[in-house]
Design a protein around this motif. Sequence first.
Motif, PDB file in Angstrom:
ATOM      1  N   ALA A 131       0.825  -1.210   0.000  1.00  7.48           N
ATOM      2  CA  ALA A 131       0.000   0.000   0.000  1.00  7.48           C
ATOM      3  C   ALA A 131       0.859   1.261   0.000  1.00  7.48           C
ATOM      4  O   ALA A 131       0.563   2.234  -0.704  1.00  7.48           O
ATOM      5  N   LYS A 132       1.963   1.258   0.766  1.00  6.71           N
ATOM      6  CA  LYS A 132       2.819   2.449   0.818  1.00  6.71           C
ATOM      7  C   LYS A 132       3.466   2.712  -0.535  1.00  6.71           C
ATOM      8  O   LYS A 132       3.534   3.840  -1.005  1.00  6.71           O
ATOM      9  N   ALA A 133       3.958   1.642  -1.171  1.00  9.02           N
ATOM     10  CA  ALA A 133       4.588   1.801  -2.478  1.00  9.02           C
ATOM     11  C   ALA A 133       3.563   2.254  -3.514  1.00  9.02           C
ATOM     12  O   ALA A 133       3.850   3.098  -4.378  1.00  9.02           O
ATOM     13  N   ALA A 134       2.344   1.708  -3.437  1.00  7.88           N
ATOM     14  CA  ALA A 134       1.299   2.093  -4.377  1.00  7.88           C
ATOM     15  C   ALA A 134       0.923   3.561  -4.194  1.00  7.88           C
ATOM     16  O   ALA A 134       0.697   4.281  -5.175  1.00  7.88           O
ATOM     17  N   LYS A 135       0.861   3.997  -2.947  1.00  8.23           N
ATOM     18  CA  LYS A 135       0.519   5.395  -2.671  1.00  8.23           C
ATOM     19  C   LYS A 135       1.604   6.329  -3.178  1.00  8.23           C
ATOM     20  O   LYS A 135       1.337   7.361  -3.790  1.00  8.23           O
TER      21      LYS A 135
END
Length: 295
Positions: free
Chosen positions: A284-288
């Motif tokens: 999720a952090k990388a996608a954000k």
Amino acid sequence: MGGGTSASRHKGSLTWALAMTGTFLIVEVIGGLWTGSLALLADAAHMATDVGGLFMALVAVRFAERPATPQMTYGYVRTEVLSALLNAVVLLVVTVFVLREAYFRLSAPPEILSGPMLVVAVVGLLVNLISMRMLHAGSQESLNLKGAYFEVLADMLGSVGVILAALVVMLTGWTIADPIIGAAIGLFIVPRTWILLKGALRILLEATPAHIDVEKLRSRLAALPGVSDVHDLHVWTLTSGQEAMSAHLVVNDLANSGAVLAAARDSLHSEFDLTHTTLQIEDAKAAKAEGETHR
């Protein structure tokens, strides 16, 4: 991809139906030419497509049972769908021919030998009823066998129509009943053939299976603990009875990815009967961060 296709589990019934239908086809063609009956010849034409359809269905089952290869990673399961599509097209072509012949015969009805015509039609009815009984169970599972079942169903009703035409000619001498019944036989199969055609095209176009609610599936995956988003969700049919699904699951903590995958696969199997699934886990952090970069 083990276990075979839906149709492969019923190939014994398919073989017997082909043997009986092929044998009677010869009888019906001879009878139609002998009696001069368009209704009987129309039924023979449909029975000819039955023989071809049943044969193609059986060949498709044999191909579908072949194992996957590096060049054909799904194997040959789609052969069944191509067979069903071809069956539908052939049935529509035959219907056009029968309607054309009926149009010409209405203005100049030929002499009809109603007695022999009735005998052949009754035998044909018995053959079709037996074949339908053999194919019924498989038609509930396989698009390929559904096509074969529809063809035999059309022939069964065609035989009933020929019996009625023979009785009318025999009792009243009204020979126009023969082309009228012949045209009715042709028209009857059109809606059912259209259903078969649409079913085959939906699979070839990789449409979502009718019995699967994609939004409900998406919501169920998104509700799993640790999942923050679901995207690139696709569900399609390989062949009758074999659906496939793929999706990207965005998780809050990659350390829990194993548990998320296990929960997702269990839910897909128990709630949606999906076993051939491909799930990709994303952070999720990388996608954000990637999303902010592209703004």
